[in-house]
Design a protein around this motif. Structure first.
Motif, mmCIF file in Angstrom:
data_model
loop_
_atom_site.group_PDB
_atom_site.id
_atom_site.type_symbol
_atom_site.label_atom_id
_atom_site.label_comp_id
_atom_site.label_asym_id
_atom_site.label_seq_id
_atom_site.Cartn_x
_atom_site.Cartn_y
_atom_site.Cartn_z
ATOM 1 N N GLY A 190 0.800 -1.216 0.000
ATOM 2 C CA GLY A 190 0.000 0.000 0.000
ATOM 3 C C GLY A 190 0.832 1.264 0.000
ATOM 4 O O GLY A 190 0.411 2.292 0.520
ATOM 5 N N LEU A 191 2.027 1.214 -0.591
ATOM 6 C CA LEU A 191 2.941 2.350 -0.602
ATOM 7 C C LEU A 191 3.032 2.993 -1.972
ATOM 8 O O LEU A 191 2.651 2.405 -2.981
ATOM 9 C CB LEU A 191 4.339 1.901 -0.181
ATOM 10 N N ARG A 192 3.572 4.189 -1.991
ATOM 11 C CA ARG A 192 3.969 4.863 -3.228
ATOM 12 C C ARG A 192 5.487 4.863 -3.285
ATOM 13 O O ARG A 192 6.166 4.679 -2.275
ATOM 14 C CB ARG A 192 3.474 6.306 -3.231
ATOM 15 N N LEU A 193 6.015 5.118 -4.465
ATOM 16 C CA LEU A 193 7.461 5.126 -4.630
ATOM 17 C C LEU A 193 8.107 6.207 -3.762
ATOM 18 O O LEU A 193 9.168 6.003 -3.178
ATOM 19 C CB LEU A 193 7.836 5.334 -6.101
ATOM 20 N N GLU A 194 7.461 7.344 -3.636
ATOM 21 C CA GLU A 194 8.008 8.441 -2.846
ATOM 22 C C GLU A 194 8.070 8.116 -1.350
ATOM 23 O O GLU A 194 8.831 8.732 -0.618
ATOM 24 C CB GLU A 194 7.172 9.704 -3.040
ATOM 25 N N GLN A 218 -4.756 2.060 -6.252
ATOM 26 C CA GLN A 218 -3.504 2.624 -5.746
ATOM 27 C C GLN A 218 -2.666 3.194 -6.891
ATOM 28 O O GLN A 218 -2.430 2.524 -7.891
ATOM 29 C CB GLN A 218 -2.705 1.529 -5.016
ATOM 30 N N GLU A 219 -2.231 4.427 -6.761
ATOM 31 C CA GLU A 219 -1.364 5.073 -7.750
ATOM 32 C C GLU A 219 0.056 5.042 -7.211
ATOM 33 O O GLU A 219 0.430 5.839 -6.365
ATOM 34 C CB GLU A 219 -1.826 6.498 -7.995
ATOM 35 N N THR A 220 0.873 4.124 -7.733
ATOM 36 C CA THR A 220 2.198 3.885 -7.186
ATOM 37 C C THR A 220 3.187 4.983 -7.534
ATOM 38 O O THR A 220 4.029 5.348 -6.728
ATOM 39 C CB THR A 220 2.734 2.535 -7.706
ATOM 40 N N PHE A 221 3.098 5.520 -8.728
ATOM 41 C CA PHE A 221 4.120 6.444 -9.200
ATOM 42 C C PHE A 221 3.640 7.897 -9.237
ATOM 43 O O PHE A 221 4.135 8.702 -10.010
ATOM 44 C CB PHE A 221 4.623 6.009 -10.581
ATOM 45 N N THR A 222 2.699 8.262 -8.399
ATOM 46 C CA THR A 222 2.247 9.646 -8.299
ATOM 47 C C THR A 222 3.358 10.491 -7.692
ATOM 48 O O THR A 222 4.003 10.088 -6.728
ATOM 49 C CB THR A 222 0.995 9.745 -7.408
ATOM 50 N N GLN A 223 3.581 11.660 -8.274
ATOM 51 C CA GLN A 223 4.682 12.507 -7.798
ATOM 52 C C GLN A 223 4.131 13.772 -7.148
ATOM 53 O O GLN A 223 3.913 14.780 -7.799
ATOM 54 C CB GLN A 223 5.611 12.865 -8.948
ATOM 55 N N GLU A 224 3.898 13.696 -5.873
ATOM 56 C CA GLU A 224 3.490 14.866 -5.106
ATOM 57 C C GLU A 224 4.681 15.465 -4.373
ATOM 58 O O GLU A 224 4.752 16.664 -4.167
ATOM 59 C CB GLU A 224 2.422 14.493 -4.083
ATOM 60 N N LEU A 225 5.609 14.634 -3.979
ATOM 61 C CA LEU A 225 6.711 15.061 -3.131
ATOM 62 C C LEU A 225 7.939 15.499 -3.927
ATOM 63 O O LEU A 225 8.658 16.403 -3.509
ATOM 64 C CB LEU A 225 7.079 13.929 -2.168
ATOM 65 N N LEU A 226 8.184 14.881 -5.070
ATOM 66 C CA LEU A 226 9.408 15.177 -5.817
ATOM 67 C C LEU A 226 9.537 16.638 -6.248
ATOM 68 O O LEU A 226 10.641 17.188 -6.191
ATOM 69 C CB LEU A 226 9.532 14.243 -7.018
ATOM 70 N N PRO A 227 8.463 17.317 -6.678
ATOM 71 C CA PRO A 227 8.625 18.743 -6.979
ATOM 72 C C PRO A 227 9.078 19.564 -5.763
ATOM 73 O O PRO A 227 9.890 20.484 -5.899
ATOM 74 C CB PRO A 227 7.238 19.177 -7.449
#
Length: 130
Positions: free
Chosen positions: A43-47, A97-106
């Motif tokens: 249940g994790l994302r890559l970030e 589940q969206e695994t590769f969503t990028q909320e933190l990288l920006p």
């Protein structure tokens, strides 16, 4: 050189080079699918699995909104619980589940740019841990 200038100039690639490129792309696609399946099982994302001890990443995490930070902490807690119990997340919860969503990288890139600017202006790189 890897490609001769004649190949690049004429936009022609030798069949062996095309085969190597397609082979790497297929390996990359399989690896990405494997990482995605593993992260979804917890249940994790890559970030979520990046090292938070890195100063710029820590700054990015602190810049998240309260709701995003709460969701991230809940995902991490659930992953620890699932790992401890040696089970996997039910399929009903992993389908959306969206695994590769990028909320933190920006936010991390923004913190890195600020750290580089600070280093240029002051000559030293400050750490938020000090």
């Amino acid at each position: 050189p890897f490609l001769s200038t004649a190949c690049v100039r004429h936009r022609y690639l030798a069949p062996a080079v095309v085969f190597k490129m397609s082979l790497w792309k297929s390996f990359a696609k399989m690896y990405k699918a494997n990482v995605s399946r593993t992260l979804r099982g917890y249940g994790l994302r890559l970030e979520d699995i990046y090292n938070e001890a890195h100063p710029e990443y820590y700054q990015g995490v602190t810049r998240l909104s309260a709701e995003q930070r709460l969701e991230r902490n809940n995902r991490l807690r659930r992953a620890i619980d699932i790992s401890f119990k040696r089970t996997e997340l039910p399929l009903s919860l992993t389908t959306d589940q969206e695994t590769f969503t990028q909320e933190l990288l920006p936010l991390v890139r923004e913190a890195e740019a600020e750290a580089e600017e600070r280093q240029v202006l002051t000559g030293k790189r400050e750490s938020p841990f000090v």
